[in-house]
Design an enzyme around this catalytic site. Structure first.
Site, PDB file in Angstrom:
ATOM      1  N   ARG A  59       0.910  -1.320   0.073  1.00 23.68           N
ATOM      2  CA  ARG A  59      -0.098  -0.038  -0.041  1.00 23.68           C
ATOM      3  C   ARG A  59       0.912   1.396   0.131  1.00 23.68           C
ATOM      4  O   ARG A  59       0.519   2.293  -0.712  1.00 23.68           O
ATOM      5  CB  ARG A  59      -0.847  -0.057   1.140  1.00 23.68           C
ATOM      6  CG  ARG A  59      -1.958  -1.158   1.416  1.00 23.68           C
ATOM      7  CD  ARG A  59      -3.095  -0.856   2.448  1.00 23.68           C
ATOM      8  NE  ARG A  59      -3.876  -1.920   2.208  1.00 23.68           N
ATOM      9  CZ  ARG A  59      -3.766  -2.972   2.945  1.00 23.68           C
ATOM     10  NH1 ARG A  59      -2.560  -3.076   4.090  1.00 23.68           N
ATOM     11  NH2 ARG A  59      -4.533  -4.031   3.091  1.00 23.68           N
ATOM     12  N   ASP A 197       7.006 -23.273   5.885  1.00 25.92           N
ATOM     13  CA  ASP A 197       7.344 -23.152   7.242  1.00 25.92           C
ATOM     14  C   ASP A 197       8.905 -23.060   7.398  1.00 25.92           C
ATOM     15  O   ASP A 197       9.726 -24.244   7.085  1.00 25.92           O
ATOM     16  CB  ASP A 197       6.899 -24.577   8.146  1.00 25.92           C
ATOM     17  CG  ASP A 197       7.162 -24.546   9.457  1.00 25.92           C
ATOM     18  OD1 ASP A 197       8.051 -24.025   9.869  1.00 25.92           O
ATOM     19  OD2 ASP A 197       6.570 -25.442  10.134  1.00 25.92           O
ATOM     20  N   HIS A 198       9.495 -22.022   7.638  1.00 25.89           N
ATOM     21  CA  HIS A 198      10.793 -22.049   7.565  1.00 25.89           C
ATOM     22  C   HIS A 198      11.788 -22.976   8.565  1.00 25.89           C
ATOM     23  O   HIS A 198      12.775 -23.118   8.159  1.00 25.89           O
ATOM     24  CB  HIS A 198      11.232 -20.418   7.947  1.00 25.89           C
ATOM     25  CG  HIS A 198      11.396 -20.257   9.565  1.00 25.89           C
ATOM     26  ND1 HIS A 198      10.246 -19.786  10.235  1.00 25.89           N
ATOM     27  CD2 HIS A 198      12.115 -20.441  10.491  1.00 25.89           C
ATOM     28  CE1 HIS A 198      10.675 -19.605  11.301  1.00 25.89           C
ATOM     29  NE2 HIS A 198      11.853 -20.006  11.715  1.00 25.89           N
ATOM     30  N   GLU A 236      12.288 -20.904  23.840  1.00 26.84           N
ATOM     31  CA  GLU A 236      13.170 -19.753  23.411  1.00 26.84           C
ATOM     32  C   GLU A 236      13.097 -18.869  24.555  1.00 26.84           C
ATOM     33  O   GLU A 236      12.313 -19.107  25.616  1.00 26.84           O
ATOM     34  CB  GLU A 236      11.858 -18.984  22.781  1.00 26.84           C
ATOM     35  CG  GLU A 236      11.363 -19.580  21.286  1.00 26.84           C
ATOM     36  CD  GLU A 236      10.600 -18.838  20.867  1.00 26.84           C
ATOM     37  OE1 GLU A 236      10.917 -17.919  19.877  1.00 26.84           O
ATOM     38  OE2 GLU A 236       9.085 -18.937  20.942  1.00 26.84           O
ATOM     39  N   ASP A 255       1.265 -20.899  17.465  1.00 25.15           N
ATOM     40  CA  ASP A 255       2.379 -20.482  16.899  1.00 25.15           C
ATOM     41  C   ASP A 255       3.564 -21.316  16.669  1.00 25.15           C
ATOM     42  O   ASP A 255       4.271 -20.955  15.747  1.00 25.15           O
ATOM     43  CB  ASP A 255       2.898 -19.095  18.103  1.00 25.15           C
ATOM     44  CG  ASP A 255       4.008 -18.196  17.561  1.00 25.15           C
ATOM     45  OD1 ASP A 255       3.781 -17.930  16.326  1.00 25.15           O
ATOM     46  OD2 ASP A 255       4.847 -17.796  18.022  1.00 25.15           O
ATOM     47  N   HIS A 260       6.019 -25.884  13.443  1.00 25.81           N
ATOM     48  CA  HIS A 260       7.132 -26.366  13.692  1.00 25.81           C
ATOM     49  C   HIS A 260       7.291 -27.670  14.412  1.00 25.81           C
ATOM     50  O   HIS A 260       7.924 -28.611  13.984  1.00 25.81           O
ATOM     51  CB  HIS A 260       8.121 -25.194  14.573  1.00 25.81           C
ATOM     52  CG  HIS A 260       8.001 -23.876  14.091  1.00 25.81           C
ATOM     53  ND1 HIS A 260       7.910 -23.571  12.794  1.00 25.81           N
ATOM     54  CD2 HIS A 260       8.051 -22.844  14.597  1.00 25.81           C
ATOM     55  CE1 HIS A 260       7.932 -22.236  12.476  1.00 25.81           C
ATOM     56  NE2 HIS A 260       8.208 -21.767  13.789  1.00 25.81           N
ATOM     57  N   LYS A 360       7.791 -19.691  25.723  1.00 27.94           N
ATOM     58  CA  LYS A 360       8.835 -18.488  25.987  1.00 27.94           C
ATOM     59  C   LYS A 360       9.265 -18.044  27.137  1.00 27.94           C
ATOM     60  O   LYS A 360       9.003 -18.819  28.260  1.00 27.94           O
ATOM     61  CB  LYS A 360       8.217 -17.419  25.415  1.00 27.94           C
ATOM     62  CG  LYS A 360       7.645 -17.490  23.772  1.00 27.94           C
ATOM     63  CD  LYS A 360       6.879 -16.288  23.223  1.00 27.94           C
ATOM     64  CE  LYS A 360       6.887 -16.355  21.912  1.00 27.94           C
ATOM     65  NZ  LYS A 360       8.219 -16.114  21.138  1.00 27.94           N
TER      66      LYS A 360
END
Lengths: 509, 335
Positions: A59, A197-198, A236, A255, A260, A360
């Site tokens: 945009r 999915d990296h 993490e 997430d 993953h 996390k």
């Protein structure tokens, strides 16, 4: 002579064909942080041909030159650029164009169409297109529909390709994933769709396949006869940072676990594929996920733990609790940690529990699959001689310090006969100091050359949601209490009890 | 005599310890190496992928060779043996320098070691007996000859799983390519000249990807290849053999750097394709110019530390290279 390029190397790195990469969300974070650095590295590694072009769509009002300059600054900020890259990038960005406009506006796609035609004429891109949706999930159906309405979803010349890369999250539950699939499949055939999915682009995730299927020593013990249980950890140390708003709607289950963790689980569970191609591997992954036992509401109450971090200390720094984070509801019920016990109903894994945890603000960043083996049927030593002997274990470390650890018993040197556990480490990076491609670099090139192996097929998405959906449903009833854990700890006491009830305990990675 | 070493904080390579001895035996050298590793905890864990043996006769290339193999440690953690051969039988014996290095990369510290042996006297005719005691068990042995070719009967070849040579460094000797061809029948050969021109080859191949330019490859009218003896012939030979052209299509000339120009005609249009390195710059330019069609250019920058990088690339792919065999066959036709 066939259409294949006889000068192309028969082995080694694949080189992308001349094509236009169309990035929707070109002014966004993903494009700056991941896509453009990946494009730059591919260019530096000579894996993109001279005619390769990029069209940014977003945009924000920008000219072609603004877009080129913005991408150059972005790449430099992230450590790219420099002497080696300067001249390469300058020549390369000659093929960059920008289309400003709203995704819901027909004029945006009219302009895109004419830019694409122009690039085909001027740069020989031959009608090859790779669309990349680096936009919020709400825009996916709008863009897909608009591409189809403008005839941009199908190749216009013989031998050309049109593909679309879709970022996660792919739906927010089983039904919404199905709805999205219906929209996507109305415009694109499954062979054109690359769900990314990296995690699968990581060299060491792929190394799980090499370890399992290129060796004979692991596979014979990779089953219920030898394995006592498996622990999968995706930890993490970071909190939600600025993603509080997004994370509130997602939580750890959506997430991390739905994508993953399910991918790592599938690679661990799967049978050896007959062929190492896209469908050979994905067929086996789907079969593996299908065998995962679905949890009933009672199972969820008993075998799933959800929790949220409170304030604490991580890496010597005091950090706030989740509810104090920016963009987070002070009464939030979103889980930042989840642990569960899964069972797999097939010949290989029947009766072997798979304990999964992710969270996390845990003490450190680590992803690993740890397989703990059964104890020997009989120990010929006195109990006092084997006090320090833990069960054998094989740990696949995916990040960081990628490699393998094998824990086994050995005699302690000396007159007395004492046995204790020792760990033997193999560091992947210590054997191969090659410059390994980043996940996005690898996956982008795969999409350009048409290799779907490391992308998620529609039935994989469905199977992953099939496992996760009952947990979401049970949690929605709020029958499963939200536990709390201190930031910097390995999770709540409830997660420890999940294993201690079975006479086991979590590893300390 | 053992020698204390100070760490170089600016380099990722830290020499953990070294040992030197003149007129020593292989057993003494092996013991020194073992001691260096045993007394240095950081060297306790090692993950090696090969043993590299460099054999040097020319004193002028000794330092460069040692420097290259040390830089190689940052790509291929291995045991490296550098044999410096004196051209005399006088004062027979072996002088040795043994070093253990640590490389701190992103992950754990990686250790590698090099052994430099200066060999005088009759032992220089029995280098295989010096190599065997230092090879790592069960790992391939690559023998690198920086500027010469071995004779087919050289016992050195019996210890090697692969030989690495450099046809450009050997110089303009008309029989050298034929000698490499004979060597290839005995064991796998990697030619660094071939590895070095990989960027030219891949950029050239890239020019013919896609429907706009691919058809021109079936209608090549002229190929011009410039460069030194060795790489020039390999490049021209590869193009001639791969595109099934005759000698009349291919023109070569001596030049400082490799450059290729291909002219082709398809459906009445002329296409010009080139990959060139300008004289003073470390860049390669490639371009496509098709009448009434696309005109595109691309630039690629050559990296620094070229010798160790090309050696590392050579050692990364350890299988047979049928494309090199084809290029060599073509090169022999052109001579």
């Amino acid at each position: 002579m066939s259409d294949a390029n006889p000068l192309a190397e028969p082995v080694g790195d694949k080189v992308a064909p001349p094509a236009v990469l169309v990035v929707f969300g070109a002014s966004g974070d993903l494009t700056s942080r991941k896509l453009m650095p990946a494009v730059e590295r591919l260019a530096l590694r000579r894996l993109l041909p001279a005619g390769f072009s990029v069209v940014g769509v977003a945009r924000t009002e920008l000219s072609d030159d603004d877009f080129r300059e913005r991408m150059r600054t972005t790449v430099e900020k992230l450590g790219g650029g420099g002497d080696e890259a300067g001249p390469v990038w300058a020549a390369f960005t000659g093929g960059f164009r920008y289309v400003a406009g709203d995704y819901g506006d027909e004029a945006t796609f009219d302009r895109l169409k004419s830019v694409l035609d122009e690039l085909d004429r001027e740069r020989g891109t031959s009608g090859n297109r790779l669309y990349y949706l680096a936009t919020p999930p709400g825009t996916f159906p709008v863009i897909v529909d608009a591409l189809a309405e403008h005839g941009l979803n199908r190749p216009t010349t013989d031998g050309a390709f049109v593909r679309i890369v879709i970022e996660k999250p792919y739906g927010h539950d089983e039904q919404s994933a199905r709805d999205l699939d219906t929209r996507v499949h109305a415009a694109f055939a499954e062979e054109q769709v690359y769900r990314i999915d990296h995690y699968l682009g990581k060299e060491t995730v792929q190394n799980v396949l090499a370890l399992r299927f290129a060796n004979t020593i692991f596979e014979p013990i990779w089953n219920r006869r030898y394995v006592d249980h498996v622990q999968i950890t995706v930890a993490e140390e970071l909190g939600v940072g600025h993603r509080g708003g997004f994370y509130e709607k997602a939580g750890a289950l959506r997430d991390i676990v739905q994508n993953h963790v399910m991918q790592v689980l599938a690679l661990t569970l799967m049978e050896p594929p007959a062929t190492f191609d896209a469908d050979g591997i994905r067929d086996e992954k789907v079969k593996a996920l299908k065998a995962v036992d679905i949890l009933s509401p009672d199972d969820v109450a008993e075998h799933v733990v959800r929790a949220q971090y409170t304030s604490g200390w991580v890496g010597g720094e005091e950090v706030p609790g989740y509810r104090e984070e920016e963009g987070v509801d002070p009464h939030s019920q979103t889980e930042t940690y989840m642990a569960m016990r899964l069972l797999v109903d097939n010949w290989r894994w029947a009766g072997v529990p798979f304990y999964v945890r992710t969270g996390k603000r845990l003490p450190k960043r680590v992803t690993e699959v740890a397989m703990e083996f059964q104890r020997p049927p009989h120990l010929p030593f006195k109990a006092s001689q084997a006090m320090g002997l833990a069960p054998d274990a094989l740990v696949l470390r995916i990040q960081p310090d990628e490699g393998i650890t094998l824990r086994f018993g050995a005699k302690v040197p000396g007159q007395a006969f004492q046995v204790r556990s020792v760990s033997m480490d193999f560091f992947y990076g210590a054997a191969f100091l090659e410059e390994t491609p980043e996940a996005y670099e690898r996956l982008l090139l795969d999409a350009l050359v048409g290799d779907q192996t490391l992308f998620i097929r529609t039935d994989e998405v469905e199977q992953a949601w099939r496992i996760v959906d009952p947990i979401l449903t049970a949690w929605a009833d709020e029958t499963v209490p939200l536990a709390r854990y201190e930031a910097g700890s390995w999770g709540p006491a409830e997660a420890d009890q999940l294993l201690s009830r079975d006479g086991r305990r979590w590893r300390k990675p | 005599m053992a020698e204390a070493v100070t760490a170089d904080v600016t380099s990722p390579i830290n020499t953990l310890g070294s040992w030197e001895g003149d007129g020593v035996t292989v057993a003494q050298i092996a013991a020194a190496l073992s001691d260096l590793r045993r007394h240095e905890q950081r060297a306790a864990v090692r993950t090696s992928v090969l043993t590299l043996v460099a054999v040097v006769r020319d004193p002028e290339v000794v330092d460069g060779t040692i420097e290259t193999v040390r830089e190689l440690g940052t790509r291929h953690p291995s045991r490296t043996l550098v044999l410096v051969i004196a051209d005399t039988d006088e004062d027979p014996g072996i002088d040795a320098t043994v070093s253990v290095h640590a490389l701190r990369s992103q992950g754990p510290t990686v250790c590698f070691e090099d052994v430099v042996l200066r060999v005088r006297g009759p032992a220089r005719w029995h280098l295989d007996s010096l190599i065997e005691p230092f090879t790592l068990p069960d790992l391939p042995v690559a023998v690198w000859l920086p500027n010469r070719l071995p004779s087919l009967g050289d016992p050195l070849l019996d210890t090697a799983d692969r030989v690495v040579v450099d046809t450009r460094a050997i110089g303009a000797r008309p029989d050298s390519l034929a000698q490499v061809s004979r060597l290839l029948r005995k064991l796998p050969v990697t030619d660094l000249s071939w590895v070095r021109i990989a960027p030219w080859r891949s950029l050239l191949a890239g020019l013919f990807e896609g429907h706009a330019s691919r058809p021109f490859l079936d209608h090549v009218t002229r190929i011009e290849v410039a460069g030194h003896f060795g790489p020039r012939h390999l490049m021209a030979g590869w193009l001639m053999a791969t595109l099934e052209l005759t000698r009349a299509h291919v023109h070569t000339e001596e030049a400082e750097h490799v450059s290729i120009r291909i002219t082709a005609e398809h459906e009445g249009r002329v296409g010009r394709f080139s990959v060139e390195r300008p004289a003073a710059e470390r860049v390669i330019h490639s371009s496509v110019d098709i009448d009434d069609g696309p005109t595109v250019e691309q630039t690629w920058r050559l990296r620094d530390r070229w010798p160790s990088r090309s050696l590392a690339d050579a050692l990364t792919r350890i299988g047979d290279d049928p494309v090199y065999r084809r290029a060599l066959r073509g090169a022999l036709e052109l001579l």
